[in-house]
Structure formats: C-alpha cells, structure tokens
Design an enzyme around this catalytic site. Structure first.
Site, PDB file in Angstrom:
ATOM      1  CG  HIS A  73      -8.294   4.196  14.738  1.00 43.37           C
ATOM      2  ND1 HIS A  73      -7.818   2.922  14.558  1.00 43.37           N
ATOM      3  CD2 HIS A  73      -9.483   4.250  14.076  1.00 43.37           C
ATOM      4  CE1 HIS A  73      -8.681   2.233  13.820  1.00 43.37           C
ATOM      5  NE2 HIS A  73      -9.683   3.022  13.506  1.00 43.37           N
ATOM      6  CE1 TYR A 202      -0.915  -1.379  17.232  1.00 45.30           C
ATOM      7  CE2 TYR A 202       1.103  -2.529  16.597  1.00 45.30           C
ATOM      8  CZ  TYR A 202       0.211  -1.487  16.414  1.00 45.30           C
ATOM      9  OH  TYR A 202       0.426  -0.553  15.430  1.00 45.30           O
ATOM     10  N   PRO A 294       7.751  -2.822  10.997  1.00 44.06           N
ATOM     11  CG  PRO A 294       6.348  -4.230   9.775  1.00 44.06           C
ATOM     12  CD  PRO A 294       7.766  -4.048  10.187  1.00 44.06           C
ATOM     13  CE  LYS A 298       6.189   6.419  15.507  1.00 50.67           C
ATOM     14  NZ  LYS A 298       4.926   7.017  15.289  1.00 50.67           N
ATOM     15  CE1 TYR A 386       0.984   2.245  17.053  1.00 52.13           C
ATOM     16  CE2 TYR A 386      -0.465   4.026  16.353  1.00 52.13           C
ATOM     17  CZ  TYR A 386      -0.047   2.713  16.256  1.00 52.13           C
ATOM     18  OH  TYR A 386      -0.652   1.867  15.354  1.00 52.13           O
TER      19      TYR A 386
HETATM   20  P1  RFL Z   1       8.921   3.583  -1.175  1.00 46.67           P
HETATM   21  O1  RFL Z   1       7.476   3.605  -0.854  1.00 46.67           O
HETATM   22  O2  RFL Z   1       9.635   2.282  -1.126  1.00 46.67           O
HETATM   23  O3  RFL Z   1       9.093   4.256  -2.607  1.00 46.67           O
HETATM   24  C1  RFL Z   1      10.304   4.194  -3.320  1.00 46.67           C
HETATM   25  C2  RFL Z   1       9.988   4.352  -4.773  1.00 46.67           C
HETATM   26  O4  RFL Z   1      11.208   4.413  -5.526  1.00 46.67           O
HETATM   27  C3  RFL Z   1      11.076   3.618  -6.688  1.00 46.67           C
HETATM   28  N1  RFL Z   1      12.424   3.222  -7.133  1.00 46.67           N
HETATM   29  C4  RFL Z   1      13.035   3.731  -8.229  1.00 46.67           C
HETATM   30  N2  RFL Z   1      12.645   4.658  -9.128  1.00 46.67           N
HETATM   31  C5  RFL Z   1      13.501   4.962 -10.150  1.00 46.67           C
HETATM   32  N3  RFL Z   1      14.719   4.341 -10.296  1.00 46.67           N
HETATM   33  C6  RFL Z   1      15.139   3.416  -9.411  1.00 46.67           C
HETATM   34  N4  RFL Z   1      16.336   2.847  -9.561  1.00 46.67           N
HETATM   35  C7  RFL Z   1      14.292   3.074  -8.309  1.00 46.67           C
HETATM   36  N5  RFL Z   1      14.391   2.212  -7.265  1.00 46.67           N
HETATM   37  C8  RFL Z   1      13.266   2.320  -6.562  1.00 46.67           C
HETATM   38  C9  RFL Z   1      10.210   2.452  -6.217  1.00 46.67           C
HETATM   39  O5  RFL Z   1       9.571   1.769  -7.303  1.00 46.67           O
HETATM   40  C10 RFL Z   1       9.224   3.171  -5.325  1.00 46.67           C
HETATM   41  O6  RFL Z   1       8.082   3.618  -6.033  1.00 46.67           O
HETATM   42  O7  RFL Z   1       9.739   4.573  -0.207  1.00 46.67           O
HETATM   43  P2  RFL Z   1       9.301   5.940   0.526  1.00 46.67           P
HETATM   44  O8  RFL Z   1       8.655   6.898  -0.421  1.00 46.67           O
HETATM   45  O9  RFL Z   1      10.485   6.347   1.308  1.00 46.67           O
HETATM   46  O10 RFL Z   1       8.142   5.505   1.547  1.00 46.67           O
HETATM   47  C11 RFL Z   1       8.408   4.676   2.647  1.00 46.67           C
HETATM   48  C12 RFL Z   1       7.186   3.801   2.961  1.00 46.67           C
HETATM   49  O11 RFL Z   1       6.771   3.143   1.790  1.00 46.67           O
HETATM   50  C13 RFL Z   1       7.491   2.764   4.061  1.00 46.67           C
HETATM   51  O12 RFL Z   1       8.325   3.306   5.052  1.00 46.67           O
HETATM   52  C14 RFL Z   1       6.191   2.257   4.750  1.00 46.67           C
HETATM   53  O13 RFL Z   1       5.400   1.533   3.852  1.00 46.67           O
HETATM   54  C15 RFL Z   1       6.525   1.394   5.971  1.00 46.67           C
HETATM   55  N6  RFL Z   1       5.333   0.837   6.610  1.00 46.67           N
HETATM   56  C16 RFL Z   1       4.543   1.591   7.464  1.00 46.67           C
HETATM   57  N7  RFL Z   1       4.838   2.880   7.691  1.00 46.67           N
HETATM   58  C17 RFL Z   1       4.015   3.647   8.466  1.00 46.67           C
HETATM   59  O14 RFL Z   1       4.329   4.828   8.672  1.00 46.67           O
HETATM   60  N8  RFL Z   1       2.855   3.165   9.025  1.00 46.67           N
HETATM   61  C18 RFL Z   1       2.482   1.884   8.848  1.00 46.67           C
HETATM   62  O15 RFL Z   1       1.407   1.494   9.330  1.00 46.67           O
HETATM   63  C19 RFL Z   1       3.350   1.034   8.075  1.00 46.67           C
HETATM   64  N9  RFL Z   1       3.012  -0.239   7.847  1.00 46.67           N
HETATM   65  C20 RFL Z   1       4.969  -0.477   6.374  1.00 46.67           C
HETATM   66  C21 RFL Z   1       3.784  -0.986   7.008  1.00 46.67           C
HETATM   67  C22 RFL Z   1       5.711  -1.292   5.527  1.00 46.67           C
HETATM   68  C23 RFL Z   1       5.311  -2.584   5.311  1.00 46.67           C
HETATM   69  N10 RFL Z   1       6.113  -3.374   4.459  1.00 46.67           N
HETATM   70  C24 RFL Z   1       5.662  -3.865   3.239  1.00 46.67           C
HETATM   71  C25 RFL Z   1       7.533  -3.439   4.723  1.00 46.67           C
HETATM   72  C26 RFL Z   1       3.367  -2.280   6.801  1.00 46.67           C
HETATM   73  C27 RFL Z   1       4.126  -3.088   5.968  1.00 46.67           C
HETATM   74  C28 RFL Z   1       3.630  -4.460   5.800  1.00 46.67           C
HETATM   75  C1  PHB Z   2      -1.247  -1.666   8.720  1.00 50.07           C
HETATM   76  O1  PHB Z   2      -2.433  -1.305   8.797  1.00 50.07           O
HETATM   77  O2  PHB Z   2      -0.767  -2.142   7.680  1.00 50.07           O
HETATM   78  C2  PHB Z   2      -0.379  -1.518   9.913  1.00 50.07           C
HETATM   79  C3  PHB Z   2      -0.871  -0.869  11.032  1.00 50.07           C
HETATM   80  C4  PHB Z   2      -0.059  -0.739  12.160  1.00 50.07           C
HETATM   81  C5  PHB Z   2       1.205  -1.255  12.149  1.00 50.07           C
HETATM   82  C6  PHB Z   2       1.709  -1.878  11.013  1.00 50.07           C
HETATM   83  C7  PHB Z   2       0.906  -2.020   9.888  1.00 50.07           C
HETATM   84  O3  PHB Z   2       1.965  -1.139  13.258  1.00 50.07           O
END
Ligand code: RFL
Ligand code: PHB
Length: 401
Positions: A73, A202, A294, A298, A386
């Site tokens: 994108h 957005y 989110p 980031k 971004y």
């Molecule tokens: P994770 O992905 O939470 O992984 C942590 C892992 O640790 C395990 N764990 C354990 N394992 C062993 N013993 C224990 N006691 C444990 N406790 C936990 C868990 O099961 C898991 O597998 O952390 P990590 O690796 O730091 O990654 C971070 C990302 O997952 C997170 O920041 C993003 O998903 C945030 N996020 C977004 N980030 C972006 O850069 N771009 C996006 O577009 C974006 N969209 C989002 C998002 C997060 C969202 N939610 C659900 C909050 C959209 C959403 C809706």
């Molecule tokens: C997503 O595709 O899940 C998504 C994209 C952009 C955002 C947050 C979530 O800012």
C-alpha cells in the site's frame, strides 16, 4: 535440568523472529510457548507491516510468501466531514510504503521455519516464573506435558506479551510503569467480502471512529469504535453493516461491500510502557514491555524493532565478548517506543469520539485533520510515522547472517 544461551519466552512475532535472527548468528536458544500451535497461528491481530519489518522478514528468509501474497500500500485515506483525503506515503516519506500481510501469516511462516531445522520450540510449555535475573544464570521454570521443568540460561528474553510473567522478574523497586486507558473499545470483524477500497480508510465521524482494513482481495477486516464494556453479541451483522455505512458515508460515489461476517470481537484500547526493558540478564521485548492502541498499526512493528536491536546486541556480545550493546538495549528501544506511543496516542485521540468531549474539542480534531489534508508538511509527519523509521541495526546484522 537443561541449559541454553538465550531462553526465549513466547512464540509470538517477537519470540519467533528473535529465535530466527539468533540462529542465523550462530547463537543457540530455546523458545517456550504456553499455547498450542493452532492457537498461536490463528490469533487475529495486526495487519500492517512497516517497511523496516518487511525488510527484516525478507532478509531472514521469511519473506517469500509475504512477497507473493502481501498487498503493498502506498497510502491511506482519511475521511472526515463527509470528504475523503489521501495521504501518499512514498511521496511524503522518502519512498517508504507499507504492506498488508496478517500477523497470523507472519507467525505461520516463522513457525514453519523454526520447526524446519530451527532452534527448539516447545508448544504448551507454560512458564511460571523466571528467577535469578541478577545472577550469571537466570532460570526459567515451566510446565510441559504435566511435568515441571527448569531451563538455565546465559540470558532470558521475555517475549510473552502483555499478560506474560517475565515482567515480574524485574523488581518493582527498579520498574516504572506508564499507562493510559481510553474511554472506548473497538469491535473488529472479519468478512468474506472483497475490500471496498484499495487502501485503508480511517474515518472520523460524529457517530464515532471506523477503520476499513483487509486481509486479502477476498477478505475485509473492519473496526467500529464502541463503548467500553460492549458485548459483541449486542451487535447483529445487519447493525454492524448499517453502522459502518453511516460512519464511512461521504458526499459522492462510494459503496461498502457487505458479506458474511466470520469473526466478531471487542478489543480494549490501552497504552503502556514498562521501563527499563532490561534487568540483569533478563530482557523484555514487544508487548511484554509496551502496548499501543492499534490505531497507528505500531504494535507488531515495535516488537520487530526491539528484537532486531537485541539480536544485534547478542551478535556483538557473541563475537567480541562485549556487553556494550546489551547494556544500551533498553535506552535504544525506548526512544522508538516513545515515538510510537506518541503517534498511536495522536492517531487515537484525533480520530475517535471521546464521550467526555464537548463540541470545542471535536472542532480541534477536525482542524487537525484539515491541516493534514491541506499541508504536505503535516501530512509528511503522519506518513513518516506510519511507514516507520529505519531500523537500527539490520544492515550489519543481516550482512553477517
Ligand atoms: P504476542 O503476540 O502477544 O505474543 C506473546 C506470546 O507469549 C505467549 N505467552 C507465554 N508463553 C509461555 N509462558 C507464558 N507464561 C506465556 N505468557 C504468554 C503467548 O501465548 C503469545 O504466543 O506478543 P509479541 O510477540 O510481542 O507481538 C506483539 C503483537 O502481537 C502486537 O503488538 C500486535 O498484534 C498489535 N497490533 C498491531 N500491530 C501492528 O504493528 N500493526 C497492526 O496493524 C496491528 N493491529 C494489533 C492490531 C493488535 C490488536 N489487538 C488484538 C490488540 C490489531 C488488533 C486488533
Ligand atoms: C488491521 O488490519 O487489523 C489493522 C490495520 C490498521 C490499524 C489497525 C489494525 O491501524
């Protein structure tokens, strides 16, 4: 009792990528993940990869499917006052762009590489505590297949997300926490409907924020701002589509494609930073150390940036015996973390309807959005944040691997 050089807790993007980078530098490690493989691979989360994240995944051999299936994108659309404004990323941010490629897919690609000749990765291995952070050999205590185990390490890295246990290894006397919760949540859906746009939208509207994202050319991912405490069951499919229609409405031609909704969930919005990100021989990376709302996309990208800095520091230590870069890890990461915290806060508070706001504050939001739409300088500030800032470390790290 087992021993490894680097014990990694958590097989999310942070833990898996760190294991991959360490292995390519010849440093042995073990990854312990509390959930099973299917759960880890199917957790719906992020969708947007920054340029630096794309580059690292490619450089470490995890970019093949991403390059085939990911959608590049070159901008986003901002909608407010019933008008659409495009922010052109490459033109405003030195050629940088982003890619839509779901976190579920990044995790699947990294798990496959790991199980196919990578360092040991144990699923359903739940860490209960980390002890001895300030000793030569910190120890991970975990349960696996109904038995308790210990893993002694030269270093431990907590990549165990916001609800993990590694943070507790940093004594509360040296730990500072900075936090903010927001007075709204997101209702997120996945729909079997082709995206109604080429780039993410957005939308600021008097009815609240809405985001149109996507997972592929057949699957849309959409979000609606909802009050905290909302139960997804209160929202029928028809109510969701009607509300999305109302919030994305503009003067002129545009139609939202509807389709069967295959997943529905409510997500809280939170900012959180734990400092320092290292204590003794224990490090924190990714969501274990910081959370962003989110809106700025980031979270995953920050997790990747942390482990790139950390892998470079471990490689330097492994080659020279110097802990200089490991000592600098926390400060190096926190500079990027606080920039991203600010950007995510800015995007969130500029685009959402705060229930406490009066019309004056809404006018301020619209004035800010108008400024971005009309000034290349203001738009460049958004575009640079971004698409993300260049990663510290990858060229030298990746040259070596
Ligand atoms: P994770 O992905 O939470 O992984 C942590 C892992 O640790 C395990 N764990 C354990 N394992 C062993 N013993 C224990 N006691 C444990 N406790 C936990 C868990 O099961 C898991 O597998 O952390 P990590 O690796 O730091 O990654 C971070 C990302 O997952 C997170 O920041 C993003 O998903 C945030 N996020 C977004 N980030 C972006 O850069 N771009 C996006 O577009 C974006 N969209 C989002 C998002 C997060 C969202 N939610 C659900 C909050 C959209 C959403 C809706
Ligand atoms: C997503 O595709 O899940 C998504 C994209 C952009 C955002 C947050 C979530 O800012």
């Amino acid at each position: 009792m087992r021993h490894t050089t680097v014990g990694i807790i958590g097989a999310g993007p942070a833990g898996l990528l760190l294991a991959r980078l360490l292995q390519r530098c010849g440093i042995d490690c073990v990854v312990l993940e509390s959930r099973d493989r299917a759960y880890a691979e199917n957790r719906q989360r992020a969708g947007i990869l920054e340029q630096g994240t794309i580059d690292v995944l490619r450089a470490c051999g995890a970019g093949e499917r991403m390059d085939r299936e990911g959608l590049v994108h070159d901008g986003i659309e901002l909608r407010f006052n019933r008008r659409a404004h495009r922010v052109n990323f490459p033109a405003l941010a030195s050629g940088r762009r982003v890619m839509v490629y779901a976190q579920t897919e990044v995790v699947k690609d990294l798990i496959r590489l790991q199980l196919d000749g990578g360092a040991p990765l144990f699923f359903e291995a739940k860490v209960t505590s980390v002890t001895g952070a300030d000793t030569e050999h910190p120890t991970i205590h975990y349960t696996h297949q109904g038995r308790t185990h210990t893993l002694t390490c030269d270093y431990v890295v907590g990549c165990d997300g916001f609800h993990g246990v590694t943070r507790d290894a940093v004594p509360s006397a040296v730990r500072s926490t900075y936090e903010r919760t927001y007075p709204y949540s997101w209702l997120g859906i996945l729909a079997d409907a082709p995206p109604s746009c080429d780039e993410l939208i957005y939308a600021h509207s008097p009815r609240g924020f809405a985001l149109h994202s996507m997972r592929s050319i057949q699957v849309s991912r959409l979000y609606l701002q909802v009050p905290n405490g909302t139960d997804a069951a209160e929202w029928s499919d028809e109510r969701i589509w009607d509300e999305l229609d109302a919030r994305f409405a503009i003067d002129g031609d545009w139609k939202l494609q509807r389709g069967p909704i295959t997943a529905k969930s409510v997500l809280p919005m939170r900012s959180h930073v734990t400092e320092p990100m290292r204590y003794g021989r224990v490090f924190l990376a990714g969501d274990a150390a910081h959370i962003v709302p989110p809106t700025g996309a980031k979270g995953l990208n920050l997790a990747v940036a942390d482990v790139v800095v950390l892998a470079r520091a471990f490689a330097h230590w492994h080659e020279t015996g110097s802990g200089e870069l490991l000592d600098a890890y926390s400060d190096t990461c926190l500079r990027r973390v606080w920039r991203a915290e600010h950007f995510s806060y800015f995007m969130t508070t500029t685009l959402h309807t705060d229930p406490q706001h009066n019309p004056f504050e809404t006018r301020l939001q619209l004035a800010q959005l108008e400024r971005i739409a009309s000034s290349p300088t203001a738009a460049a500030e958004l575009a640079e944040n971004y698409t993300g800032f260049p990663l510290e470390g990858p060229p030298s790290l990746i040259d070596r691997v």
